[in-house]
Design a protein around this motif. Structure first.
Motif, PDB file in Angstrom:
ATOM      1  N   LEU A  61     -19.012 104.221 -24.706  1.00  0.00           N
ATOM      2  CA  LEU A  61     -17.842 103.412 -25.029  1.00  0.00           C
ATOM      3  C   LEU A  61     -17.541 102.389 -23.937  1.00  0.00           C
ATOM      4  N   THR A  62     -17.708 102.781 -22.691  1.00  0.00           N
ATOM      5  CA  THR A  62     -17.482 101.857 -21.572  1.00  0.00           C
ATOM      6  C   THR A  62     -18.510 100.736 -21.591  1.00  0.00           C
ATOM      7  N   HIS A  65      -8.755  88.323 -31.722  1.00  0.00           N
ATOM      8  CA  HIS A  65      -7.572  87.466 -31.833  1.00  0.00           C
ATOM      9  C   HIS A  65      -7.167  86.928 -30.479  1.00  0.00           C
ATOM     10  N   PRO A  66      -7.995  86.072 -29.909  1.00  0.00           N
ATOM     11  CA  PRO A  66      -7.620  85.524 -28.590  1.00  0.00           C
ATOM     12  C   PRO A  66      -6.335  84.724 -28.698  1.00  0.00           C
ATOM     13  N   GLN A  67      -5.498  84.890 -27.706  1.00  0.00           N
ATOM     14  CA  GLN A  67      -4.212  84.167 -27.723  1.00  0.00           C
ATOM     15  C   GLN A  67      -4.442  82.732 -27.290  1.00  0.00           C
ATOM     16  N   ASP A  68      -3.738  81.862 -27.940  1.00  0.00           N
ATOM     17  CA  ASP A  68      -3.817  80.450 -27.583  1.00  0.00           C
ATOM     18  C   ASP A  68      -3.080  80.236 -26.263  1.00  0.00           C
ATOM     19  N   ARG A  94      -8.563  98.090 -27.554  1.00  0.00           N
ATOM     20  CA  ARG A  94      -7.709  96.993 -27.058  1.00  0.00           C
ATOM     21  C   ARG A  94      -8.537  95.737 -26.773  1.00  0.00           C
ATOM     22  N   LEU A  95      -9.667  95.905 -26.111  1.00  0.00           N
ATOM     23  CA  LEU A  95     -10.531  94.752 -25.808  1.00  0.00           C
ATOM     24  C   LEU A  95     -11.045  94.101 -27.084  1.00  0.00           C
ATOM     25  N   LEU A 147     -19.412  94.872 -22.742  1.00  0.00           N
ATOM     26  CA  LEU A 147     -20.007  93.765 -23.514  1.00  0.00           C
ATOM     27  C   LEU A 147     -18.924  92.918 -24.167  1.00  0.00           C
ATOM     28  N   VAL A 148     -17.964  93.586 -24.785  1.00  0.00           N
ATOM     29  CA  VAL A 148     -16.863  92.864 -25.442  1.00  0.00           C
ATOM     30  C   VAL A 148     -16.128  92.006 -24.420  1.00  0.00           C
ATOM     31  N   ALA A 149     -15.990  92.521 -23.201  1.00  0.00           N
ATOM     32  CA  ALA A 149     -15.286  91.790 -22.143  1.00  0.00           C
ATOM     33  C   ALA A 149     -16.120  90.644 -21.561  1.00  0.00           C
TER      34      ALA A 149
END
Length: 126
Positions: free
Chosen positions: A12-13, A122-125, A115-116, A18-20
């Motif tokens: 999971l880590t 949905h990255p925040q603008d 969370r990641l 990768l997602v990060a």
């Protein structure tokens, strides 16, 4: 009772890294004396996954035999990992998980990945 070491947490880590945005990460599942090493490579939105079987968990990658490989989008990989661990928790319950495998369910790592992944989707603008 069986023991699964920290392989679920490592897996999971690795996916969370990768997602990060990390471009290479690994996880290892011990099958004493053998091991299965998951190697994740990310380029843009794509992830290449290679699973090596090693006769000893301390062996170099070159000493392993590739037993599986695939390419997935980072979104697909994260979603699949989250769904699989959610299903394990739902099927076995976190208490029974510990009784069956001798380790706590990797809730902290699963929620960190979730969370990641949500932030990635949905990255925040600015």
């Amino acid at each position: 009772m069986s023991s699964i070491t920290s392989a679920p947490e490592e897996f999971l880590t690795a996916v969370a890294r990768l997602v990060a945005g990390k471009t290479e990460t690994r996880a290892q599942f011990e099958a004493e004396p053998a091991a299965y090493r998951w190697i994740f490579l990310r380029e843009g939105e794509d992830t290449w996954i290679h699973v090596l079987e090693l006769s000893d968990g301390n062996d170099h990658d070159a000493g392993g035999t590739q037993v599986w490989s695939s390419q997935l989008g980072i979104n697909q990989l994260a979603r699949a990992a989250i769904r699989c661990f959610d299903e394990v928790a739902q099927t076995h319950g976190e208490g029974d998980y510990r009784g069956k495998w001798g380790e706590h369910f990797p809730r902290t790592e699963l929620e960190a990945l979730r969370r990641l992944w949500r932030a990635y989707q949905h990255p925040q603008d600015p």
